[in-house]
Design an enzyme around this catalytic site. Structure first.
Site, PDB file in Angstrom:
ATOM      1  N   CYS A   1       0.695  -1.341   0.135  1.00  0.00           N
ATOM      2  CA  CYS A   1       0.466   0.039   0.164  1.00  0.00           C
ATOM      3  C   CYS A   1       0.986   1.209  -0.277  1.00  0.00           C
ATOM      4  CB  CYS A   1      -0.784  -0.086   1.381  1.00  0.00           C
ATOM      5  SG  CYS A   1      -1.507  -1.513   0.982  1.00  0.00           S
TER       6      CYS A   1
ATOM      7  N   ASN B   1     -10.129   0.024   0.700  1.00  0.00           N
ATOM      8  CA  ASN B   1      -8.862   0.403  -0.201  1.00  0.00           C
ATOM      9  C   ASN B   1      -8.433  -0.223  -1.119  1.00  0.00           C
ATOM     10  OD1 ASN B   1      -5.635  -0.386   0.472  1.00  0.00           O
ATOM     11  ND2 ASN B   1      -5.880  -1.029   2.422  1.00  0.00           N
TER      12      ASN B   1
ATOM     13  N   HIS C   1      -3.196   7.672   2.971  1.00  0.00           N
ATOM     14  CA  HIS C   1      -4.008   6.541   2.562  1.00  0.00           C
ATOM     15  C   HIS C   1      -4.575   5.719   2.505  1.00  0.00           C
ATOM     16  CE1 HIS C   1      -3.321   1.624   1.075  1.00  0.00           C
ATOM     17  NE2 HIS C   1      -3.808   1.984   2.367  1.00  0.00           N
TER      18      HIS C   1
HETATM   19  O1  UT7 Z   1      -3.480  -0.504   3.876  1.00  0.00           O
HETATM   20  C1  UT7 Z   1      -2.939  -0.417   5.169  1.00  0.00           C
HETATM   21  C2  UT7 Z   1      -3.618  -1.615   5.978  1.00  0.00           C
HETATM   22  N1  UT7 Z   1      -4.328  -2.352   6.491  1.00  0.00           N
HETATM   23  C3  UT7 Z   1      -4.882  -0.942   7.273  1.00  0.00           C
HETATM   24  O2  UT7 Z   1      -4.704  -0.379   7.751  1.00  0.00           O
HETATM   25  C4  UT7 Z   1      -6.544  -1.919   8.125  1.00  0.00           C
HETATM   26  C5  UT7 Z   1      -5.613  -1.872   9.645  1.00  0.00           C
HETATM   27  N2  UT7 Z   1      -6.842  -2.508   9.847  1.00  0.00           N
HETATM   28  C6  UT7 Z   1      -8.150  -2.135  10.545  1.00  0.00           C
HETATM   29  O3  UT7 Z   1      -9.006  -1.556   9.461  1.00  0.00           O
HETATM   30  C7  UT7 Z   1      -8.736  -2.511  11.608  1.00  0.00           C
HETATM   31  O4  UT7 Z   1      -8.470  -3.010  12.399  1.00  0.00           O
HETATM   32  C8  UT7 Z   1     -10.622  -2.806  10.618  1.00  0.00           C
HETATM   33  C9  UT7 Z   1     -11.102  -2.888  10.016  1.00  0.00           C
HETATM   34  C10 UT7 Z   1      -9.800  -4.169   9.964  1.00  0.00           C
HETATM   35  C11 UT7 Z   1     -10.856  -4.104  12.159  1.00  0.00           C
HETATM   36  O5  UT7 Z   1     -11.145  -3.389  12.543  1.00  0.00           O
HETATM   37  P1  UT7 Z   1     -11.266  -4.037  14.427  1.00  0.00           P
HETATM   38  O6  UT7 Z   1     -12.315  -2.668  15.052  1.00  0.00           O
HETATM   39  O7  UT7 Z   1      -9.560  -3.948  14.845  1.00  0.00           O
HETATM   40  O8  UT7 Z   1     -11.572  -4.839  14.679  1.00  0.00           O
HETATM   41  P2  UT7 Z   1     -10.766  -6.235  15.200  1.00  0.00           P
HETATM   42  O9  UT7 Z   1     -10.370  -7.051  14.269  1.00  0.00           O
HETATM   43  O10 UT7 Z   1     -10.758  -5.994  16.760  1.00  0.00           O
HETATM   44  O11 UT7 Z   1     -12.945  -7.202  15.456  1.00  0.00           O
HETATM   45  C12 UT7 Z   1     -14.026  -6.564  15.883  1.00  0.00           C
HETATM   46  C13 UT7 Z   1     -14.632  -8.140  16.670  1.00  0.00           C
HETATM   47  C14 UT7 Z   1     -14.534  -9.175  16.471  1.00  0.00           C
HETATM   48  O12 UT7 Z   1     -14.966 -10.370  17.006  1.00  0.00           O
HETATM   49  P3  UT7 Z   1     -15.054 -10.833  18.368  1.00  0.00           P
HETATM   50  O13 UT7 Z   1     -13.542 -11.340  18.410  1.00  0.00           O
HETATM   51  O14 UT7 Z   1     -14.931  -8.734  19.057  1.00  0.00           O
HETATM   52  O15 UT7 Z   1     -16.020 -11.366  18.410  1.00  0.00           O
HETATM   53  C15 UT7 Z   1     -14.654  -9.717  14.833  1.00  0.00           C
HETATM   54  O16 UT7 Z   1     -14.408 -10.850  14.558  1.00  0.00           O
HETATM   55  O17 UT7 Z   1     -15.384  -8.084  14.697  1.00  0.00           O
HETATM   56  C16 UT7 Z   1     -15.393  -9.154  14.301  1.00  0.00           C
HETATM   57  N3  UT7 Z   1     -15.403  -8.569  12.494  1.00  0.00           N
HETATM   58  C17 UT7 Z   1     -16.034  -8.913  12.327  1.00  0.00           C
HETATM   59  N4  UT7 Z   1     -17.809  -8.636  11.974  1.00  0.00           N
HETATM   60  C18 UT7 Z   1     -18.635  -8.450  10.849  1.00  0.00           C
HETATM   61  C19 UT7 Z   1     -14.135  -8.797  12.121  1.00  0.00           C
HETATM   62  N5  UT7 Z   1     -14.723  -8.227  10.384  1.00  0.00           N
HETATM   63  C20 UT7 Z   1     -15.823  -8.424  10.602  1.00  0.00           C
HETATM   64  C21 UT7 Z   1     -16.219  -8.421   9.794  1.00  0.00           C
HETATM   65  N6  UT7 Z   1     -17.991  -8.788   9.830  1.00  0.00           N
HETATM   66  N7  UT7 Z   1     -16.687  -8.071   8.261  1.00  0.00           N
END
Ligand code: UT7
Length: 323
Positions: free
Chosen positions: A113, A280, A250
């Protein structure tokens, strides 16, 4: 003193749009979760017969048209991509041929990225050292081909697209108000190799593999490293945050962008946001956002713009330009 100036910009998005509701039909997710956690509403997906080179070529043609130059004037083409058409040769050389560029140098840069900001920085240095006069810098990706469509933690976040800029060498005096690229800075830290990677490759599995990401870990680094990179690039240009007219970060997650603006103490009205529409698009995200802001007339002569990105590696960096 030679400065490189951005004289043209263009984008290209595939026709097919995939909404959050479309995704939730086959995946345990929802529009509310995706938009709430990332700000993403939809993404574009390349057609089966559309390759990264096709997307890159379309964006390049739009940037060339915008600049008013002919392809034969380009003596450097750098394509930032982590989804090349073939393992080799560089996809940039295919675009070089299709543009009818003639000779000059074309090569790919792989910094995920952060690929566009890395290629932009390399092109700027080629121009400043006198090795190139007119550079085409493209970011083009088909991430839909390396997503695990069963992994809801990653597949909802990415989309396909391409963006390009034309940089041109301009001789001039050292007047501090001249338009051009004023500074760039780039870093990497391979200790975070596994925070965002693809679990396949030529030398490991002989397959393309799928994108894997520790989302929370990358989020934390993105906020910290993009804040420090913007400050460093401004410092190198002898400017500060009050001088900034537009921040073009980004486009990975709206929450990351908001957190950076807060840490930088930058008015949110100065943010260029396209993540809601494109998701993204990896190395295409900055030139796509830049071309959207140019098209709608937000960026004007004399404006100070800051570009910044982070991606797998981890690799990150920023650049400052006066429009
Ligand atoms: O280009 C550079 C690379 N990418 C980035 O910069 C992305 C960086 N990270 C992020 O943008 C965020 O961390 C995410 C959007 C990927 C995730 O957001 P988060 O607030 O960090 O959520 P999390 O990973 O802590 O997940 C929270 C919950 C989990 O459930 P439990 O364990 O709390 O029960 C996940 O399983 O959300 C769940 N979850 C989803 N639920 C519904 C993860 N993906 C999904 C989904 N739909 N698509």
């Amino acid at each position: 003193m030679i400065l490189s100036r951005i004289i043209g910009c263009g984008g290209y998005l595939p026709q097919k749009v995939l909404t959050n509701d479309d995704l939730s039909k086959n995946l345990d997710t929802s529009h509310d979760w995706i938009v709430g956690r990332s700000g993403i509403n939809q993404r574009h997906i390349a057609a089966d017969d559309e390759l990264t080179s096709d997307l890159g070529l379309a964006a390049a043609r739009n940037a060339i048209k915008d600049s008013g130059i002919s392809p034969q004037e380009i003596d450097l083409l750098i394509l930032a991509t982590s989804t090349p058409d073939n393992t080799f040769p560089a996809t940039a050389t295919k675009i070089q041929s299709k543009l009818g560029m003639g000779c000059g140098l074309a090569f790919d840069v792989q910094a995920v990225c952060a690929g566009f900001i890395c290629a932009f920085s390399i092109a700027n240095n080629f121009i400043k050292s006198g090795q190139a006069k007119t550079a085409l810098v493209i970011g083009a990706e088909t991430y839909s081909r390396i997503l695990d469509w069963k992994d809801r933690g990653t597949c909802v976040l990415f989309g396909d697209g391409a963006g390009a800029v034309i940089l041109r060498s301009e001789e001039g005096n050292d007047n501090k108000d001249r338009a051009g690229i004023l500074s760039t800075c780039m870093y990497s830290n391979g200790d975070y190799y596994k925070a965002l990677y693809v679990d396949g490759g030529v030398s490991t599995t002989q397959t393309a593999g799928y994108l894997r990401m520790e989302g929370r870990e990358v989020f934390k680094h993105a906020v910290e490293k993009l804040t420090s990179a913007a400050n460093e690039a401004l410092n190198l240009a002898s400017l500060n945050i009050e001088n900034v007219d537009w921040l073009i970060p980004h486009q990975a997650n709206l929450r990351i962008i908001d957190a950076i603006a807060k840490k930088l103490e930058l008015d949110k009205k100065k943010l260029i946001i396209t993540v809601d529409q494109h998701a993204n698009t990896s190395s295409a995200s900055i030139p796509l956002a830049l071309s959207a802001a140019i098209k709608d007339g937000r960026i004007n002569a004399g404006d100070i713009i800051v570009l910044e990105a982070i991606g797998g590696g981890l690799v990150w960096g920023a650049g400052v330009a006066r429009w």
